[in-house]
Design a protein around this motif. Structure first.
Motif, PDB file in Angstrom:
ATOM      1  N   ASP A 150       0.669  -0.939   0.221  1.00 54.48           N
ATOM      2  CA  ASP A 150       0.109  -0.096   0.239  1.00 54.48           C
ATOM      3  C   ASP A 150       0.660   1.269   0.143  1.00 54.48           C
ATOM      4  OD1 ASP A 150      -2.584  -1.384   0.543  1.00 54.48           O
ATOM      5  OD2 ASP A 150      -2.526  -1.436   1.971  1.00 54.48           O
ATOM      6  N   ALA A 151       2.695   1.393   0.275  1.00 56.73           N
ATOM      7  CA  ALA A 151       3.048   2.537   0.241  1.00 56.73           C
ATOM      8  C   ALA A 151       3.866   2.705  -1.115  1.00 56.73           C
ATOM      9  CB  ALA A 151       4.204   1.982   1.965  1.00 56.73           C
ATOM     10  N   VAL A 152       3.855   1.167  -1.556  1.00 55.64           N
ATOM     11  CA  VAL A 152       4.645   0.920  -2.706  1.00 55.64           C
ATOM     12  C   VAL A 152       3.098   2.171  -3.291  1.00 55.64           C
ATOM     13  CG1 VAL A 152       5.168   0.357  -4.690  1.00 55.64           C
ATOM     14  CG2 VAL A 152       5.660  -0.273  -2.913  1.00 55.64           C
ATOM     15  N   LEU A 153       1.919   2.040  -4.219  1.00 52.98           N
ATOM     16  CA  LEU A 153       1.126   2.368  -4.241  1.00 52.98           C
ATOM     17  C   LEU A 153       0.895   4.789  -3.676  1.00 52.98           C
ATOM     18  CD1 LEU A 153      -1.662  -0.480  -4.379  1.00 52.98           C
ATOM     19  CD2 LEU A 153      -0.519   0.554  -6.066  1.00 52.98           C
ATOM     20  N   ALA A 154       0.851   4.231  -2.429  1.00 49.18           N
ATOM     21  CA  ALA A 154       0.640   5.503  -2.119  1.00 49.18           C
ATOM     22  C   ALA A 154       1.519   6.518  -3.108  1.00 49.18           C
ATOM     23  CB  ALA A 154       0.670   5.998  -0.443  1.00 49.18           C
ATOM     24  N   ASP A 155       2.889   6.048  -2.935  1.00 51.84           N
ATOM     25  CA  ASP A 155       4.204   6.661  -3.197  1.00 51.84           C
ATOM     26  C   ASP A 155       3.947   7.389  -4.566  1.00 51.84           C
ATOM     27  OD1 ASP A 155       4.930   7.277  -1.072  1.00 51.84           O
ATOM     28  OD2 ASP A 155       6.708   6.029  -0.342  1.00 51.84           O
ATOM     29  N   ARG A 156       3.328   6.026  -5.362  1.00 50.16           N
ATOM     30  CA  ARG A 156       3.495   6.154  -6.624  1.00 50.16           C
ATOM     31  C   ARG A 156       2.352   7.421  -7.215  1.00 50.16           C
ATOM     32  NH1 ARG A 156       5.648   7.349 -10.804  1.00 50.16           N
ATOM     33  NH2 ARG A 156       5.544   6.501 -12.856  1.00 50.16           N
ATOM     34  N   GLU A 157       1.115   7.395  -6.496  1.00 56.24           N
ATOM     35  CA  GLU A 157       0.205   9.022  -6.979  1.00 56.24           C
ATOM     36  C   GLU A 157       0.963   9.518  -6.830  1.00 56.24           C
ATOM     37  OE1 GLU A 157      -2.670   8.361  -4.563  1.00 56.24           O
ATOM     38  OE2 GLU A 157      -3.382   6.611  -4.573  1.00 56.24           O
ATOM     39  N   GLN A 158       2.221   9.639  -5.500  1.00 55.29           N
ATOM     40  CA  GLN A 158       2.269  10.924  -5.030  1.00 55.29           C
ATOM     41  C   GLN A 158       3.794  11.103  -6.399  1.00 55.29           C
ATOM     42  OE1 GLN A 158       1.487  13.207  -2.546  1.00 55.29           O
ATOM     43  NE2 GLN A 158      -0.197  12.165  -3.090  1.00 55.29           N
ATOM     44  N   SER A 159       4.666  10.086  -6.821  1.00 55.82           N
ATOM     45  CA  SER A 159       5.537   9.857  -7.771  1.00 55.82           C
ATOM     46  C   SER A 159       5.098  10.550  -9.360  1.00 55.82           C
ATOM     47  CB  SER A 159       6.380   9.598  -7.789  1.00 55.82           C
ATOM     48  OG  SER A 159       5.757   8.640  -8.449  1.00 55.82           O
ATOM     49  N   ILE A 160       4.279   9.911  -9.317  1.00 55.43           N
ATOM     50  CA  ILE A 160       3.446  10.807 -10.806  1.00 55.43           C
ATOM     51  C   ILE A 160       2.830  12.123 -11.061  1.00 55.43           C
ATOM     52  CG2 ILE A 160       1.150  10.611 -11.961  1.00 55.43           C
ATOM     53  CD1 ILE A 160       1.296   7.275 -10.824  1.00 55.43           C
ATOM     54  N   LYS A 161       1.860  12.385  -9.735  1.00 54.13           N
ATOM     55  CA  LYS A 161       1.721  13.967  -9.879  1.00 54.13           C
ATOM     56  C   LYS A 161       3.150  15.222  -9.673  1.00 54.13           C
ATOM     57  CE  LYS A 161      -2.589  13.092  -7.161  1.00 54.13           C
ATOM     58  NZ  LYS A 161      -3.114  13.662  -5.526  1.00 54.13           N
ATOM     59  N   ALA A 162       4.008  14.309  -9.047  1.00 54.92           N
ATOM     60  CA  ALA A 162       4.949  15.282  -8.945  1.00 54.92           C
ATOM     61  C   ALA A 162       5.500  15.614  -9.971  1.00 54.92           C
ATOM     62  CB  ALA A 162       6.056  14.630  -7.955  1.00 54.92           C
ATOM     63  N   PHE A 167      11.116  11.442  -5.256  1.00 53.66           N
ATOM     64  CA  PHE A 167      10.775  10.388  -6.015  1.00 53.66           C
ATOM     65  C   PHE A 167      11.245   9.975  -7.000  1.00 53.66           C
ATOM     66  CE2 PHE A 167       6.664  12.579  -3.846  1.00 53.66           C
ATOM     67  CZ  PHE A 167       6.074  11.347  -2.482  1.00 53.66           C
ATOM     68  N   TYR A 168      12.339  10.399  -8.242  1.00 56.63           N
ATOM     69  CA  TYR A 168      12.694   9.855  -8.801  1.00 56.63           C
ATOM     70  C   TYR A 168      14.582   9.661  -8.195  1.00 56.63           C
ATOM     71  CZ  TYR A 168       8.173   9.856 -11.077  1.00 56.63           C
ATOM     72  OH  TYR A 168       6.783  10.107 -11.241  1.00 56.63           O
ATOM     73  N   GLU A 169      14.808   8.713  -8.490  1.00 58.92           N
ATOM     74  CA  GLU A 169      16.785   8.290  -8.715  1.00 58.92           C
ATOM     75  C   GLU A 169      17.063   7.916 -10.272  1.00 58.92           C
ATOM     76  OE1 GLU A 169      17.415   5.670  -5.172  1.00 58.92           O
ATOM     77  OE2 GLU A 169      17.261   7.320  -3.920  1.00 58.92           O
ATOM     78  N   GLY A 170      18.164   8.020 -10.475  1.00 59.63           N
ATOM     79  CA  GLY A 170      19.014   7.663 -11.442  1.00 59.63           C
ATOM     80  C   GLY A 170      18.507   7.719 -12.443  1.00 59.63           C
ATOM     81  N   GLU A 171      18.434   6.247 -13.341  1.00 59.93           N
ATOM     82  CA  GLU A 171      18.046   6.462 -14.433  1.00 59.93           C
ATOM     83  C   GLU A 171      16.942   6.901 -15.173  1.00 59.93           C
ATOM     84  OE1 GLU A 171      16.284   2.767 -17.252  1.00 59.93           O
ATOM     85  OE2 GLU A 171      18.525   2.810 -17.494  1.00 59.93           O
ATOM     86  N   ALA A 172      15.889   6.434 -14.057  1.00 58.07           N
ATOM     87  CA  ALA A 172      14.639   7.152 -13.880  1.00 58.07           C
ATOM     88  C   ALA A 172      14.496   8.419 -13.800  1.00 58.07           C
ATOM     89  CB  ALA A 172      13.420   6.271 -13.581  1.00 58.07           C
ATOM     90  N   ALA A 173      14.729   8.929 -13.445  1.00 59.29           N
ATOM     91  CA  ALA A 173      15.093  10.814 -12.837  1.00 59.29           C
ATOM     92  C   ALA A 173      15.336  11.722 -13.898  1.00 59.29           C
ATOM     93  CB  ALA A 173      16.189  11.438 -11.703  1.00 59.29           C
ATOM     94  N   ALA A 174      17.042  11.279 -14.434  1.00 56.96           N
ATOM     95  CA  ALA A 174      17.687  11.626 -15.873  1.00 56.96           C
ATOM     96  C   ALA A 174      16.362  11.594 -16.704  1.00 56.96           C
ATOM     97  CB  ALA A 174      18.910  10.569 -16.286  1.00 56.96           C
ATOM     98  N   GLN A 175      15.245  10.511 -17.608  1.00 55.49           N
ATOM     99  CA  GLN A 175      14.744  10.644 -18.216  1.00 55.49           C
ATOM    100  C   GLN A 175      13.206  11.709 -18.138  1.00 55.49           C
ATOM    101  OE1 GLN A 175      13.258   6.276 -18.014  1.00 55.49           O
ATOM    102  NE2 GLN A 175      14.118   6.119 -19.601  1.00 55.49           N
ATOM    103  N   THR A 176      12.815  11.424 -16.836  1.00 55.53           N
ATOM    104  CA  THR A 176      11.750  12.619 -16.233  1.00 55.53           C
ATOM    105  C   THR A 176      12.196  13.962 -16.518  1.00 55.53           C
ATOM    106  OG1 THR A 176      11.176  10.709 -14.304  1.00 55.53           O
ATOM    107  CG2 THR A 176      10.327  13.076 -14.251  1.00 55.53           C
TER     108      THR A 176
END
Length: 232
Positions: free
Chosen positions: A98-110, A128-137
């Motif tokens: 449930d924490a994964v789902l909640a944090d993913r909601e926030q990272s999408i909005k962020a 909410f983003y690190e490494g490869e995903a942070a660079a892509q974002t």
């Protein structure tokens, strides 16, 4: 991902502005967990020190600035009133899932917050983003900034499958309905409305890890537009 991310940096999130823009962002990662057929996008490990998440494998915690922070250190995400989200993700009863789902909601909005701020280094999404995903974002947000555009409309999330493999790693597969989501040019202000097609439905696969601050952050993100698993 028309530049779209949520929304996500690997492929067109929305059907238009961003065909051209998306080509400048990272390519979609392989969707092995979903049976996708995309090519893996490689973040430049030697990118300059202004690239999000490029200096170390760990992101730094958000500090007060363009995005306010809560008492717990988490970013406060306040979006424009014309942006709405419906998360149909069901509670699992498992604390970590449930924490994964909640944090993913926030990272999408962020990510949309960074786009609204027109800031590729906005502190909320960097939380909410690190490494490869942070660079892509970062590349994804930069595309919107260059186009002087942001996201608007309504987005729906459903069809989730979450797995926590150990205390610090998890995966999440889910669908996004972008049929009522659009890009909006800022000057002059104009909403770029597009027809609903199979490509309005996107399948995502995310790999997450737990940060030092205790948040589930996105490390890798893959997407498949027009997936039959997500279409109505």
């Amino acid at each position: 991902m028309t530049p779209s991310p949520h929304r996500e940096p690997s492929v067109n999130r929305r059907p238009t502005l961003l065909a051209a823009i998306t080509l400048t962002a990272a390519a979609a990662l392989t969707l092995s967990a979903c049976g996708g057929d995309s090519s893996e996008g490689k973040a430049d490990a030697k990118a300059d020190d202004k690239t999000a998440g490029a200096d170390t494998g760990k992101k730094k915690s958000a500090s007060p600035g363009a995005s306010a922070s809560t008492a717990a250190g988490r970013p406060k995400i306040e979006l424009p009133s014309d942006l709405t989200y419906t998360f149909e993700w069901k509670k699992t009863g498992d604390k970590e899932k449930d924490a994964v789902l909640a944090d993913r909601e926030q990272s999408i909005k962020a990510v949309d917050l960074a786009i609204a701020h027109q800031d590729p280094l906005d502190k909320a999404y960097l939380y909410f983003y690190e490494g490869e995903a942070a660079a892509q974002t970062q590349q994804y947000i930069e595309a919107y900034v260059k186009a002087k555009a942001r996201t608007t409309g309504a987005y729906r999330y459903y069809g989730e499958a979450v797995n926590v493999s150990d205390a610090d790693s998890a995966s999440l597969v889910y669908c996004e309905d972008q049929s009522k989501g659009y890009d909006m040019y800022l000057k002059p202000k104009k909403i770029n409305k597009t027809a609903v097609t199979k490509n309005s439905y996107v399948l995502y696969s995310a790999r997450l890890s737990k940060s030092e601050e205790g948040a589930w952050v996105v490390e890798k993100l893959a997407s498949q537009r027009g997936s039959a698993k997500c279409r109505p």
